[in-house]
Design an enzyme around this catalytic site. Structure first.
Site, PDB file in Angstrom:
ATOM      1  N   ASP A   1    -100.173  26.785  14.696  1.00 48.57           N
ATOM      2  CA  ASP A   1    -101.168  27.798  15.042  1.00 48.57           C
ATOM      3  C   ASP A   1    -100.534  29.004  15.712  1.00 48.57           C
ATOM      4  OD1 ASP A   1    -100.574  26.138  17.274  1.00 48.57           O
ATOM      5  OD2 ASP A   1    -102.350  26.888  18.318  1.00 48.57           O
TER       6      ASP A   1
ATOM      7  N   GLU B   1    -101.413  24.323  19.816  1.00 45.09           N
ATOM      8  CA  GLU B   1    -100.570  24.549  20.997  1.00 45.09           C
ATOM      9  C   GLU B   1    -101.040  25.740  21.812  1.00 45.09           C
ATOM     10  OE1 GLU B   1     -97.273  26.257  23.386  1.00 45.09           O
ATOM     11  OE2 GLU B   1     -98.382  27.165  21.725  1.00 45.09           O
TER      12      GLU B   1
END
Length: 624
Positions: free
Chosen positions: A252, A319
């Site tokens: 991400d 994350e």
């Protein structure tokens, strides 16, 4: 070679002809005004060609900055006072002796007796000061000797022809793959700061891109989806006696606002390859590591490499919003796979190879974070009777109480750490032989200059200071609803990034003592993450990183402190050693791309990442 810092004129208000001031200037790079300098010949002002505010990244001002700090340091002033006092005492003794000779010849002794009495009183002090000066004179040669004989385990060796050829051969391939990955908007949203929602379809497209781009890895290795969107890939090793390693990245990215006043030069989601650089969100955080790690495994599979040690690749999908659904679930999966402390070492994203990060150091230095700061947000609130603003009470109001507390916290930072063998101290020790000028003398003699170095670093830049202490940031203040109403409930939030040598409990108690006001209630506002354990600098894993960086990039490495938080917070129970490092060469000025505008990476840099991870995996499998 770095260019001389450029200043822009803040204002051009006319000044008096007799004035020695110059128009106020601000450095374009750091925004600080240059110290004034007066030409000793013409007595006219002239502007510095170098900015002390940029001392942390400008070679031309490193030495003046260090010397200035030394001159202004507390340790210099007593030395100067000692030398001055010695000179004064010696002068008094000389005058007294001359007066004694004169009085003997003239038959008078009152003046000489007074001078001799004063001289006797000062004699003991003079001898002490002379002894002190003697020690200093002896120390100076020792310091210079230490500086000239300082050695480093890093030996500069250009990358081999095979490494260079591999980087050149792979740059177009991996540059295009990074470009394709950037086009996928795998943005994580937390639902708090934005109404947008994560598009999980983009994450599934990322899965497909990896499998189609790396067919051998897709067909030969074991892939496990964790919580639907995170990935764990297992490459079975041949030796069950060797603990596996885990190499990590995340799929991400953060949002990339592209507005009129905050505009990118290229489309952040276009993956444009321009002038040999791949542009877009994720280029250096963290899709480059995903592509690099997969590329390394694919090339090793193509070459017929058989690992002796089991290799895990772990890609979390959230994350950027703390990894609660990605890395946290990966940790649980891995604990079932290998058990607690079943991993030899974990390698995740972290600091990069930065040029200009350290004064007096030329070239890139790989900063490998073997520890990570903790995260603590405290809510501090006060309640009192409200009322109408036309009749304020005699006692201090809620906003005034909070203002006092904010002022105390802001002006009283948490004490800094500069402990031997840890953190920045270990970093400077390891790199001492590679510094130049005064910095080499200082870093080669930290046993003596540690206090001065600590002071220099605390003033060098906010980034340097953040590595030495738990930071304190007042981030939110809430209170009051109307201009003519006294608020009855006011609160503010303090965010701390807890240094590895501090504890959460200790920081809360420190804040309580600094504020020293029982009217204020202090409590944690959200989840608490303590600082990480400190990983070894003598492990095999540290050696693998050092050798891999040296062979691919010909750069030294040194320990660092990760000031932000990564997915590794969830992996503490899996291993004793966690190292946070991204194998990318950047100039200190380009670090602002991180979560910022115009994020980009050269195609050579992308290909170099692949070769680094190949070396890392190969070296990890040589330890039987």
């Amino acid at each position: 070679m770095k260019s001389t810092p450029v200043y822009r004129v803040k204002s051009r208000q006319p000044t008096s002809l007799t004035s020695v001031s110059v128009p106020p200037l601000l450095c374009i790079e750091c925004g600080s005004p240059p110290p004034p300098r007066v030409d000793v010949v013409t007595s006219k002002p002239r502007r510095r060609k170098a900015c002390f505010g940029c001392a942390v990244c400008e070679d031309v001002v490193q030495e003046p900055s260090v010397l200035t700090d030394f001159y202004n340091s507390p340790s210099f002033q007593p030395v100067f006072a000692a030398v001055f006092a010695m000179a004064a005492c010696t002068t008094i003794e000389y005058v007294a002796a001359k007066s004694d000779d004169s009085s003997t010849n003239n038959g008078t002794s009152s003046t000489s007796s007074q001078l001799l009495s004063l001289s006797l009183i000062l004699r003991l002090s003079t001898l002490s000061l002379k002894a002190f000066a003697t020690v200093l004179c002896c120390l100076l040669p020792v310091m210079l000797f230490n500086a000239f004989t300082a050695t480093s385990t890093f030996k500069s060796t250009p990358p081999s022809a095979s490494v260079k050829d591999a980087i050149e051969k792979g740059k177009n391939k991996y540059g295009k793959l990074l470009s394709e990955a950037i086009k996928l908007k795998t943005i994580s949203y937390d639902g708090l700061t934005s109404d947008d929602e994560t598009d999980y379809g983009e994450l599934l497209k990322m899965h497909s891109l990896l499998k189609t781009s790396f067919p051998l890895a897709a067909s030969s290795l074991s892939w496990t989806l964790v919580n639907k969107y995170s990935i764990v890939i297992k490459w079975q090793g041949s030796s069950p006696s060797l603990k596996p390693i885990m190499i990590c990245a995340h799929l991400d990215v953060v949002p990339a606002p592209n507005e009129k006043d905050n505009e990118w030069s290229e489309d952040p989601w276009g993956g444009e390859i321009k002038d040999g650089e791949v542009w877009g969100r994720g280029a250096i955080d963290n899709k480059h590591n995903v592509i690099g790690q997969m590329g390394a495994v694919e090339e090793l599979l193509e070459s017929g490499f058989k690992p002796t040690r089991t290799i895990y690749l772990a890609f979390g999908h959230d994350e950027e919003i703390s990894g609660h659904h990605g890395a946290k679930m990966i940790a649980k999966h891995m604990e079932k796979e290998v058990g607690k402390k079943g991993i030899e070492a974990v390698f995740d994203e972290g600091p990069m190879m930065i040029e200009g990060a350290l004064p007096g150091m030329k070239g890139h230095v790989g900063l490998v974070a073997n520890s990570e700061k903790g995260y603590l947000t405290l809510e501090m609130s006060v309640k009192a009777n409200g009322g109408h603003s036309s009749m304020p009470p005699f006692e201090q109001g809620t906003i005034a109480i909070i203002a006092d507390a904010v002022s105390k916290l802001d002006s009283t930072p948490v004490p800094a750490h500069f402990s031997k063998g840890a953190g920045v101290y270990a970093q400077l020790e390891m790199l001492a032989a590679l510094f130049s000028g005064p910095m080499k003398v200082l870093t080669s003699n930290l046993w003596l200059t540690g206090g001065l170095m600590k002071k220099i670093l605390l003033k060098a830049s906010p980034a340097a200071a953040a590595m030495l202490r738990t930071t304190t940031a007042i981030t939110v203040i809430k209170g009051g609803t109307k201009a003519n109403v006294l608020p009855y409930d006011v609160k503010f939030y303090v965010n701390h990034r807890v240094h590895p040598e501090d504890t959460v409990e200790g920081i809360i108690e420190y804040d309580r003592k600094v504020i020293n006001d029982d009217r204020i209630t202090i409590k944690p506002a959200e989840g608490i993450t303590p600082a990480s354990p400190i990983s070894s600098l003598k492990s095999d894993a540290w050696r693998w990183i050092k050798e891999s960086v040296g062979e691919v990039f010909n750069n030294p490495i040194a320990p660092s402190v990760m000031v932000g938080n990564t997915d590794t917070r969830w992996y503490w129970d899996l291993t004793e050693d966690i190292y946070r490092f991204s194998p990318v060469e950047l100039d200190i000025k380009d670090v602002k791309m991180f979560h910022g505008l115009n994020e980009r990476l050269s195609v050579e840099g992308m290909s170099g990442i692949v070769q680094y991870y190949k070396k890392l995996i190969e070296k990890s499998c040589l330890s039987e």
